[in-house]
Design an enzyme around this catalytic site. Structure first.
Site, PDB file in Angstrom:
ATOM      1  N   HIS A   1      68.779  24.900 -32.842  1.00 15.81           N
ATOM      2  CA  HIS A   1      69.701  25.027 -33.979  1.00 15.81           C
ATOM      3  C   HIS A   1      69.205  24.161 -35.146  1.00 15.81           C
ATOM      4  O   HIS A   1      69.161  24.600 -36.291  1.00 15.81           O
ATOM      5  CB  HIS A   1      71.102  24.511 -33.611  1.00 15.81           C
ATOM      6  CG  HIS A   1      71.818  25.275 -32.540  1.00 15.81           C
ATOM      7  ND1 HIS A   1      72.316  24.679 -31.414  1.00 15.81           N
ATOM      8  CD2 HIS A   1      72.132  26.591 -32.428  1.00 15.81           C
ATOM      9  CE1 HIS A   1      72.926  25.580 -30.650  1.00 15.81           C
ATOM     10  NE2 HIS A   1      72.818  26.749 -31.233  1.00 15.81           N
TER      11      HIS A   1
ATOM     12  N   LYS B   1      86.864  31.547 -24.802  1.00 23.10           N
ATOM     13  CA  LYS B   1      85.559  31.035 -24.379  1.00 23.10           C
ATOM     14  C   LYS B   1      85.693  29.564 -23.978  1.00 23.10           C
ATOM     15  O   LYS B   1      86.063  28.726 -24.808  1.00 23.10           O
ATOM     16  CB  LYS B   1      84.569  31.184 -25.548  1.00 23.10           C
ATOM     17  CG  LYS B   1      83.116  31.130 -25.136  1.00 23.10           C
ATOM     18  CD  LYS B   1      82.220  31.570 -26.297  1.00 23.10           C
ATOM     19  CE  LYS B   1      80.772  31.331 -26.010  1.00 23.10           C
ATOM     20  NZ  LYS B   1      79.916  31.737 -27.126  1.00 23.10           N
TER      21      LYS B   1
ATOM     22  N   SER C   1      72.014  26.439 -25.734  1.00 20.93           N
ATOM     23  CA  SER C   1      73.057  25.468 -25.368  1.00 20.93           C
ATOM     24  C   SER C   1      73.435  25.617 -23.902  1.00 20.93           C
ATOM     25  O   SER C   1      73.720  24.625 -23.222  1.00 20.93           O
ATOM     26  CB  SER C   1      74.301  25.658 -26.242  1.00 20.93           C
ATOM     27  OG  SER C   1      74.026  25.346 -27.577  1.00 20.93           O
TER      28      SER C   1
HETATM   29  P1  ADP Z   1      76.773  31.762 -30.251  1.00 23.65           P
HETATM   30  O1  ADP Z   1      77.851  31.359 -29.306  1.00 23.65           O
HETATM   31  O2  ADP Z   1      77.267  32.444 -31.506  1.00 23.65           O
HETATM   32  O3  ADP Z   1      75.585  32.462 -29.646  1.00 23.65           O
HETATM   33  P2  ADP Z   1      75.110  29.444 -30.413  1.00 23.65           P
HETATM   34  O4  ADP Z   1      75.610  28.077 -30.681  1.00 23.65           O
HETATM   35  O5  ADP Z   1      74.569  29.715 -29.057  1.00 23.65           O
HETATM   36  O6  ADP Z   1      76.286  30.388 -30.793  1.00 23.65           O
HETATM   37  O7  ADP Z   1      73.999  29.842 -31.487  1.00 23.65           O
HETATM   38  C1  ADP Z   1      74.236  29.821 -32.861  1.00 23.65           C
HETATM   39  C2  ADP Z   1      73.049  30.449 -33.574  1.00 23.65           C
HETATM   40  O8  ADP Z   1      71.891  29.675 -33.317  1.00 23.65           O
HETATM   41  C3  ADP Z   1      72.713  31.866 -33.114  1.00 23.65           C
HETATM   42  O9  ADP Z   1      72.253  32.603 -34.213  1.00 23.65           O
HETATM   43  C4  ADP Z   1      71.603  31.655 -32.136  1.00 23.65           C
HETATM   44  O10 ADP Z   1      70.766  32.794 -32.047  1.00 23.65           O
HETATM   45  C5  ADP Z   1      70.879  30.509 -32.793  1.00 23.65           C
HETATM   46  N1  ADP Z   1      70.116  29.750 -31.818  1.00 23.65           N
HETATM   47  C6  ADP Z   1      70.529  29.253 -30.652  1.00 23.65           C
HETATM   48  N2  ADP Z   1      69.530  28.613 -30.005  1.00 23.65           N
HETATM   49  C7  ADP Z   1      68.436  28.728 -30.802  1.00 23.65           C
HETATM   50  C8  ADP Z   1      67.070  28.332 -30.686  1.00 23.65           C
HETATM   51  N3  ADP Z   1      66.617  27.679 -29.622  1.00 23.65           N
HETATM   52  N4  ADP Z   1      66.223  28.630 -31.690  1.00 23.65           N
HETATM   53  C9  ADP Z   1      66.684  29.296 -32.761  1.00 23.65           C
HETATM   54  N5  ADP Z   1      67.935  29.736 -32.940  1.00 23.65           N
HETATM   55  C10 ADP Z   1      68.818  29.449 -31.965  1.00 23.65           C
END
Ligand code: ADP
Length: 159
Positions: free
Chosen positions: A17, A41, A128
């Site tokens: 992120h 969730k 995550s």
């Molecule tokens: P959600 O529950 O909406 O998937 P996340 O917190 O998992 O939320 O992810 C938020 C955003 O960050 C999403 O667009 C996801 O694709 C992106 N994201 C998550 N992990 C990574 C990563 N390792 N590299 C790049 N983008 C990421």
């Protein structure tokens, strides 16, 4: 002003992120990191905790603000006067998932554009949910979460 919303659960924020947000700073004047509250969730960390950690990662970055939201992402964009939704893409599975959401958002509010950024190769496997698993089993998360919050996460998990 080019303002983007970066929505997600951030449970917890990872270096994946963080990297997307830092790279997107060259594109936007302001980025609102929007922590979604979804009653159905179950999350490991409270929304307050997740927000506090994100703020800590970007403490010296005035272009970034952190908020929570519980409405549709496009409605939150309108409320914030943001024209862009920023999302990260890791894999083809991410793409298929994001394609559906992005196209429906376009039907709901055609004036809002979703902008995708490809993750850097090193961050592709990081999510995550994997970080939560490593935490639950007392593994080493030092290469997975931002350095600024590593000790706080460890403290919270009694380590
Ligand atoms: P959600 O529950 O909406 O998937 P996340 O917190 O998992 O939320 O992810 C938020 C955003 O960050 C999403 O667009 C996801 O694709 C992106 N994201 C998550 N992990 C990574 C990563 N390792 N590299 C790049 N983008 C990421």
């Amino acid at each position: 002003m080019n303002k983007a919303i970066f929505p997600g659960s951030f449970d917890p924020i990872t270096i994946g992120h963080q990297s997307i947000i830092e790279r997107a700073l060259t594109l936007f004047d302001e980025i609102v990191i929007a922590v979604g509250i979804n009653a159905t969730k179950k999350t490991l960390y409270s929304v307050e905790q997740r927000i506090e950690w994100i703020e800590k990662c970007f403490v010296n970055q005035p272009k970034i603000i952190v908020k929570s939201y519980s409405e549709l992402t496009v409605d939150f964009c309108k409320k914030e006067n943001a024209k862009f939704i920023l999302r990260g893409l890791r894999t083809s599975a991410d793409f298929e998932f994001e394609r559906g959401i992005g196209q429906v958002n376009k039907i709901l509010k055609p004036e809002i554009e979703t902008i995708f950024m490809l993750t850097s190769a090193a961050h592709t496997p990081i999510s995550s949910s994997i970080v939560r698993d490593v935490i639950k089993h007392n593994g080493d998360i030092s290469k997975l979460v931002p350095e600024a919050i590593l000790n706080e996460i460890l403290k919270l998990n009694n380590r």
